[in-house]
Each structure stands twice: as structure tokens, then as C-alpha cells.
Design an enzyme around this catalytic site. Structure first.
Site, PDB file in Angstrom:
ATOM      1  N   GLY A 286       0.553  -0.870  -0.074  1.00  0.00           N
ATOM      2  CA  GLY A 286       0.289  -0.010  -0.520  1.00  0.00           C
ATOM      3  C   GLY A 286       0.879   1.238   0.510  1.00  0.00           C
ATOM      4  O   GLY A 286       0.311   2.631  -0.181  1.00  0.00           O
TER       5      GLY A 286
ATOM      6  N   LYS B   2       3.342   1.604  -4.475  1.00  0.00           N
ATOM      7  CA  LYS B   2       1.672   0.196  -5.009  1.00  0.00           C
ATOM      8  C   LYS B   2       3.320  -0.132  -6.543  1.00  0.00           C
ATOM      9  O   LYS B   2       2.486  -0.840  -6.576  1.00  0.00           O
ATOM     10  CB  LYS B   2       0.695   1.418  -5.231  1.00  0.00           C
ATOM     11  CG  LYS B   2      -0.132   1.952  -3.770  1.00  0.00           C
ATOM     12  CD  LYS B   2      -1.299   2.744  -4.667  1.00  0.00           C
ATOM     13  CE  LYS B   2      -2.198   2.299  -2.678  1.00  0.00           C
ATOM     14  NZ  LYS B   2      -2.780   1.234  -2.607  1.00  0.00           N
TER      15      LYS B   2
ATOM     16  N   ASN C  47      -8.358   4.623   4.133  1.00  0.00           N
ATOM     17  CA  ASN C  47      -8.131   4.819   2.847  1.00  0.00           C
ATOM     18  C   ASN C  47      -9.315   4.133   2.542  1.00  0.00           C
ATOM     19  O   ASN C  47     -10.026   2.382   2.810  1.00  0.00           O
ATOM     20  CB  ASN C  47      -7.208   4.192   2.653  1.00  0.00           C
ATOM     21  CG  ASN C  47      -6.910   2.610   2.349  1.00  0.00           C
ATOM     22  OD1 ASN C  47      -7.355   1.863   1.554  1.00  0.00           O
ATOM     23  ND2 ASN C  47      -6.641   2.473   3.487  1.00  0.00           N
ATOM     24  N   ARG C  48      -9.505   4.401   1.337  1.00  0.00           N
ATOM     25  CA  ARG C  48     -10.716   3.487   0.280  1.00  0.00           C
ATOM     26  C   ARG C  48      -9.442   3.288  -1.323  1.00  0.00           C
ATOM     27  O   ARG C  48     -10.259   4.249  -2.104  1.00  0.00           O
ATOM     28  CB  ARG C  48     -11.729   4.074   0.204  1.00  0.00           C
ATOM     29  CG  ARG C  48     -12.017   5.125   0.080  1.00  0.00           C
ATOM     30  CD  ARG C  48     -13.919   5.856  -0.123  1.00  0.00           C
ATOM     31  NE  ARG C  48     -13.976   7.422   0.482  1.00  0.00           N
ATOM     32  CZ  ARG C  48     -14.298   7.693   0.763  1.00  0.00           C
ATOM     33  NH1 ARG C  48     -14.332   7.409   2.087  1.00  0.00           N
ATOM     34  NH2 ARG C  48     -14.723   9.054   0.769  1.00  0.00           N
TER      35      ARG C  48
ATOM     36  N   PHE D  96      -7.211  -0.201  -4.855  1.00  0.00           N
ATOM     37  CA  PHE D  96      -6.023  -0.242  -5.328  1.00  0.00           C
ATOM     38  C   PHE D  96      -5.883   0.142  -6.524  1.00  0.00           C
ATOM     39  O   PHE D  96      -5.487  -0.471  -7.932  1.00  0.00           O
ATOM     40  CB  PHE D  96      -6.379  -2.045  -6.577  1.00  0.00           C
ATOM     41  CG  PHE D  96      -6.407  -2.833  -5.211  1.00  0.00           C
ATOM     42  CD1 PHE D  96      -6.041  -3.108  -4.012  1.00  0.00           C
ATOM     43  CD2 PHE D  96      -7.224  -4.488  -5.919  1.00  0.00           C
ATOM     44  CE1 PHE D  96      -6.416  -4.093  -2.538  1.00  0.00           C
ATOM     45  CE2 PHE D  96      -7.331  -5.816  -4.639  1.00  0.00           C
ATOM     46  CZ  PHE D  96      -7.026  -5.369  -3.180  1.00  0.00           C
TER      47      PHE D  96
ATOM     48  N   ASN E 139      -3.378 -10.910  -2.009  1.00  0.00           N
ATOM     49  CA  ASN E 139      -5.004 -10.109  -1.440  1.00  0.00           C
ATOM     50  C   ASN E 139      -6.079 -10.363  -1.676  1.00  0.00           C
ATOM     51  O   ASN E 139      -6.317 -10.130  -2.642  1.00  0.00           O
ATOM     52  CB  ASN E 139      -4.282  -8.451  -1.183  1.00  0.00           C
ATOM     53  CG  ASN E 139      -5.146  -7.527  -0.449  1.00  0.00           C
ATOM     54  OD1 ASN E 139      -6.178  -7.924   0.176  1.00  0.00           O
ATOM     55  ND2 ASN E 139      -4.544  -6.452  -0.464  1.00  0.00           N
TER      56      ASN E 139
ATOM     57  N   SER F 218      -8.893  -7.160   1.797  1.00  0.00           N
ATOM     58  CA  SER F 218      -9.448  -5.382   0.949  1.00  0.00           C
ATOM     59  C   SER F 218     -10.509  -4.594   1.064  1.00  0.00           C
ATOM     60  O   SER F 218     -11.022  -5.591   0.517  1.00  0.00           O
ATOM     61  CB  SER F 218      -8.386  -4.876  -0.185  1.00  0.00           C
ATOM     62  OG  SER F 218      -8.910  -3.784   0.479  1.00  0.00           O
TER      63      SER F 218
ATOM     64  N   ASN G 159     -11.864  -2.134   0.249  1.00  0.00           N
ATOM     65  CA  ASN G 159     -11.589  -1.212  -1.037  1.00  0.00           C
ATOM     66  C   ASN G 159     -12.130  -2.174  -2.763  1.00  0.00           C
ATOM     67  O   ASN G 159     -12.539  -0.823  -3.747  1.00  0.00           O
ATOM     68  CB  ASN G 159     -11.367  -0.088  -0.780  1.00  0.00           C
ATOM     69  CG  ASN G 159     -10.545   0.147   0.495  1.00  0.00           C
ATOM     70  OD1 ASN G 159     -11.588   0.544   1.039  1.00  0.00           O
ATOM     71  ND2 ASN G 159      -9.549   0.427   1.108  1.00  0.00           N
ATOM     72  N   THR G 160     -12.521  -3.334  -2.948  1.00  0.00           N
ATOM     73  CA  THR G 160     -12.993  -3.953  -3.656  1.00  0.00           C
ATOM     74  C   THR G 160     -13.752  -4.450  -4.120  1.00  0.00           C
ATOM     75  O   THR G 160     -13.874  -5.123  -2.971  1.00  0.00           O
ATOM     76  CB  THR G 160     -11.698  -4.617  -4.636  1.00  0.00           C
ATOM     77  OG1 THR G 160     -10.490  -3.440  -4.787  1.00  0.00           O
ATOM     78  CG2 THR G 160     -11.956  -5.607  -5.937  1.00  0.00           C
TER      79      THR G 160
ATOM     80  N   LYS H 263      -3.041 -12.733   2.734  1.00  0.00           N
ATOM     81  CA  LYS H 263      -3.027 -11.899   3.520  1.00  0.00           C
ATOM     82  C   LYS H 263      -4.679 -11.296   3.973  1.00  0.00           C
ATOM     83  O   LYS H 263      -5.394 -11.146   2.711  1.00  0.00           O
ATOM     84  CB  LYS H 263      -2.880 -10.459   2.755  1.00  0.00           C
ATOM     85  CG  LYS H 263      -2.951  -8.889   4.260  1.00  0.00           C
ATOM     86  CD  LYS H 263      -2.715  -8.118   3.061  1.00  0.00           C
ATOM     87  CE  LYS H 263      -2.525  -6.910   4.285  1.00  0.00           C
ATOM     88  NZ  LYS H 263      -1.241  -5.739   3.894  1.00  0.00           N
TER      89      LYS H 263
ATOM     90  N   ASN I 288      -5.163  -7.076   7.394  1.00  0.00           N
ATOM     91  CA  ASN I 288      -4.935  -5.903   6.063  1.00  0.00           C
ATOM     92  C   ASN I 288      -5.761  -5.031   7.173  1.00  0.00           C
ATOM     93  O   ASN I 288      -6.444  -5.155   8.966  1.00  0.00           O
ATOM     94  CB  ASN I 288      -5.786  -6.513   5.652  1.00  0.00           C
ATOM     95  CG  ASN I 288      -5.772  -6.057   4.466  1.00  0.00           C
ATOM     96  OD1 ASN I 288      -5.654  -4.698   4.229  1.00  0.00           O
ATOM     97  ND2 ASN I 288      -5.901  -6.350   3.243  1.00  0.00           N
TER      98      ASN I 288
ATOM     99  N   GLY J 109      -3.388   1.777  11.725  1.00  0.00           N
ATOM    100  CA  GLY J 109      -3.150   2.388  12.336  1.00  0.00           C
ATOM    101  C   GLY J 109      -3.919   1.645  14.244  1.00  0.00           C
ATOM    102  O   GLY J 109      -3.497   0.821  14.398  1.00  0.00           O
TER     103      GLY J 109
ATOM    104  N   TYR K  59       3.246   0.824   8.471  1.00  0.00           N
ATOM    105  CA  TYR K  59       2.670   1.371   7.271  1.00  0.00           C
ATOM    106  C   TYR K  59       2.076   3.040   8.006  1.00  0.00           C
ATOM    107  O   TYR K  59       3.274   3.624   7.451  1.00  0.00           O
ATOM    108  CB  TYR K  59       1.734   1.313   6.785  1.00  0.00           C
ATOM    109  CG  TYR K  59       0.876   2.276   4.784  1.00  0.00           C
ATOM    110  CD1 TYR K  59       0.994   3.461   5.312  1.00  0.00           C
ATOM    111  CD2 TYR K  59      -0.040   1.831   3.973  1.00  0.00           C
ATOM    112  CE1 TYR K  59       1.026   4.116   4.248  1.00  0.00           C
ATOM    113  CE2 TYR K  59      -1.012   2.170   3.308  1.00  0.00           C
ATOM    114  CZ  TYR K  59       0.003   4.019   3.404  1.00  0.00           C
ATOM    115  OH  TYR K  59      -0.590   4.826   2.033  1.00  0.00           O
ATOM    116  N   THR K  60       1.336   2.779   8.723  1.00  0.00           N
ATOM    117  CA  THR K  60       0.705   4.094   9.538  1.00  0.00           C
ATOM    118  C   THR K  60       1.540   5.174  10.127  1.00  0.00           C
ATOM    119  O   THR K  60       2.096   6.237  10.046  1.00  0.00           O
ATOM    120  CB  THR K  60      -0.855   4.362   9.821  1.00  0.00           C
ATOM    121  OG1 THR K  60      -2.039   2.840   9.141  1.00  0.00           O
ATOM    122  CG2 THR K  60      -1.035   5.286  10.613  1.00  0.00           C
TER     123      THR K  60
END
Length: 341
Positions: free
Chosen positions: A66, A69, A114-115, A118, A178, A181, A183-184, A215, A244, A269, A320-321
Site C-alpha cells: 500500500g 504500490k 483509506n479507500r 488498488f 490479497n 481489502s 475497498n474492492t 493476506k 489487513n 494504525g 505503514y501508518t
């Protein structure tokens, strides 16, 4: 210095714009002589070397999928002290992702929503970048995280994943599938064992000798996590990534109106720290063999958080965060804290 810069300057920018600006600095850190200076400042202590997935990691701490990318900053991230970089999520087809704005800071919670959807340049472009990176002997361990193209129906997901795996697995140190997620549309339905088994089997065949992991989401029930872990063992996967982002909004201190205004997306986070730890514990209890690689992800910001996941059974840890809130010397801070005990 960085916390002051974050509060006074970077928070004035849209988070995605700030990320792109930061990536320019990271890419610069991968170019000599900046890479030499960065490595001199951030190189992990040799005592942190970790063997996993048939590879030697300079540190157990890496950057999660993420962040990079399109595999454009992997060398710079390695120069900043990350033991591995998981690029992606990469899809077989290039895609723009969801409309902006699609990345939001919850500063009081040390969190992000986040959205992104991908957004990436596709597997063909990523394969070219990985081929160039593979030629460098001083690069970090690089994993390739693959997901379903949005334009592809869930029923046709297997062929889509196989195409990405065929392009990327020979060039990566490991492959991450993955299916988690939020967001898909429809993606998380692939986590059902009866659907997941044929998909992972086909992708594993395409990956060949490259170690492969799956994942999963932290929102799964404990028994579902156990079932997927057993499936991974049955299929001979190299490991599992736990976990995730979450769709839960429980326990946030940010006011509800602000959170609601952010809209849908995955939360990452500090608020996911406890659940990520629990997921790692479940996975390791189900797969106690240390050769089964468990990568813990979620809520890490200081060395104590990383150590907690390692103690819970993680082989490696990703973040990440925390990078957003801690800045470019984050990996150095983590590695020094781990070395100090």
C-alpha cells in the site's frame, strides 16, 4: 523535528498529495550518494538479521503493501532501514482506483482511513520495475502483493490473480495474495474457504518456487482465521499475513461526525493494534511450526509494538501508518529499539 513539520506543514496538504511528495524524497534516498548517506545512518544492526521464506532479512521490520504500490521506492525504503518492502497491491490490469479524496488522517487516533481501491499501473509495469530491482545486490527483500482487478468479476478472479502471479512471482522474493481489502467490491467474499481453496491452489501453481502467503482481514471470526490457516497449511503455502485494515470504527477518540465524513474504507494504525495481535496469536497457535511464516501487521508505531507481535508468534512485522506519523527515520527508530531490547 519531524513531529513539528508534520503538525505545521504536512497536515496542510491532502494526505495523498503529501504521500506523493514524501515518495519523491524516498526515491531520492535510493540514489547515490544519498543512498550511501541514508544507509550509514539507518543500517540495521547485524544482530537483527532474520531468516524466513528462504531469504535473509536485514531486520524483521518491513513496510507493508500500500505504501509503494508501483515498486518505484523500494530501493529508497531499503536504504532507510526497512528489512523488506512489500510492493502493491498490484492488479493484472492498470486502474485508477476510487475517486479522490480517498485517504484520511485521524490524527488523534494515530490512524488512517483509506479507500484507495488498488490504484496502480498494473502487473506489466510492476514486472519491469521488479526486473530492474532484481539486478541490484544491495536491495531489501521484496515481496509482491497481488489483488483482483476491479473490472474483473469475482467469478473470474482466479484467472486474474494467476496472470499477475505469472508476471511477478519469478521476479519477487515472495508473493502475497490479497483477498482482504475492503475497498474492492466483492473481494472479501473470496476469503470463504470453499472459494479461497481453488484460487490459492491455482495461484500457487503459477507462482512456482516463489514462496506464497495469503493476506487476511482482521474482521474475520476467530474460527474463520483458524480455518484459513489450516487451508494454508494443507496447500503448502509459505505463510500468512495477519492482517489487513479493518472496517470497524470501534474505540476511536476522533469525534463521530469527523469519522462519518471520511466515509467508507479500511482503518489502520493504533486502533487495530489489539486485534492484529490477537489474529497473530490465533494463526501461530494453529500453525506452530516456525517454518510457517507469520507476518504481523497492524498498529505498530514503536519498537514495543513490533516486539509484542514477534512475541505473539510473528516471524516478521510490517507497518505503514506509523511512517506517516513518525517520518523518514521511523525504521531506524524501530530497529534501534529492537536492538536495545
Amino acid at each position: 523535528m519531524y513531529p513539528l513539520l508534520f503538525r505545521t506543514l504536512l497536515t496542510r496538504f491532502d494526505p495523498e498529495t503529501a504521500h506523493h511528495a514524501g515518495m519523491l524524497v524516498i526515491r531520492l534516498a535510493g540514489i547515490w550518494p544519498f543512498s550511501w548517506a541514508a544507509r550509514a545512518l539507518t543500517r540495521p544492526d547485524p544482530a537483527l538479521r532474520t531468516s524466513a521464506l528462504g531469504r535473509e532479512f536485514a531486520s524483521p521490520f518491513g513496510i507493508a503493501a500500500g505504501f509503494d504500490k508501483n515498486a518505484v521506492g523500494a530501493y529508497g525504503l531499503g536504504a532507510l532501514g526497512f528489512g523488506h518492502v512489500e510492493i502493491g497491491t498490484v492488479t493484472a490490469l492498470a486502474q485508477e482506483g476510487n475517486p479522490r479524496p480517498r485517504l484520511f488522517r485521524l490524527t488523534r487516533d494515530r490512524a488512517l482511513i483509506n479507500r484507495m481501491g488498488f490504484n496502480n499501473r498494473g502487473a506489466d509495469a510492476a514486472s519491469r520495475r521488479l526486473r530492474a530491482l532484481r539486478a541490484r545486490t544491495d536491495r531489501p527483500v521484496i515481496g509482491a502483493n497481488i489483488g483482483k482487478s476491479r473490472a474483473v468479476e469475482v467469478a473470474d478472479a482466479t484467472a486474474d490473480y494467476v496472470r499477475s502471479a505469472t508476471l511477478l512471482a519469478p521476479l519477487a522474493d515472495y508473493l502475497a495474495v490479497n483477498v482482504s481489502s475492503p475497498n474492492t467490491p466483492g473481494l472479501r467474499t473470496l476469503q470463504a474457504v470453499e472459494t479461497l481453496a481453488p484460487l490459492l491452489s491455482a495461484v500457487k501453481d503459477a507462482a512456482g518456487s516463489t514462496p506464497m502467503l495469503v493476506k487476511i482481514a482482521p474482521d474475520l471470526a476467530d474460527d474463520e482465521i483458524e480455518a484459513i490457516t489450516r487451508l494454508a497449511l494443507d496447500l503448502g503455502l509459505a505463510g500468512l499475513i495477519a492482517a489487513n485494515t479493518t472496517i470497524s470504527r470501534d474505540g476511536l477518540t476522533t469525534d463521530a461526525a469527523t469519522v462519518e465524513a471520511c466515509g467508507a474504507g479500511g482503518l489502520s494504525g493504533a486502533p487495530v493494534r489489539a486485534r492484529a495481535l490477537r489474529v497473530v496469536e490465533i494463526v501461530r497457535a494453529t500453525a506452530p511450526d516456525p517454518r510457517f511464516c507469520v507476518i504481523g501487521v497492524g498498529g505498530v508505531e514503536i519498537a514495543k509494538d513490533v516486539r509484542a507481535l514477534l512475541d505473539a508468534g510473528a516471524t516478521l512485522v510490517q507497518g505503514y501508518t506509523g511512517f506517516i506519523y513518525r517520518g523518514p527515520l521511523w525504521a531506524r527508530q524501530i530497529n534501534r529499539g529492537l536492538r536495545a531490547g
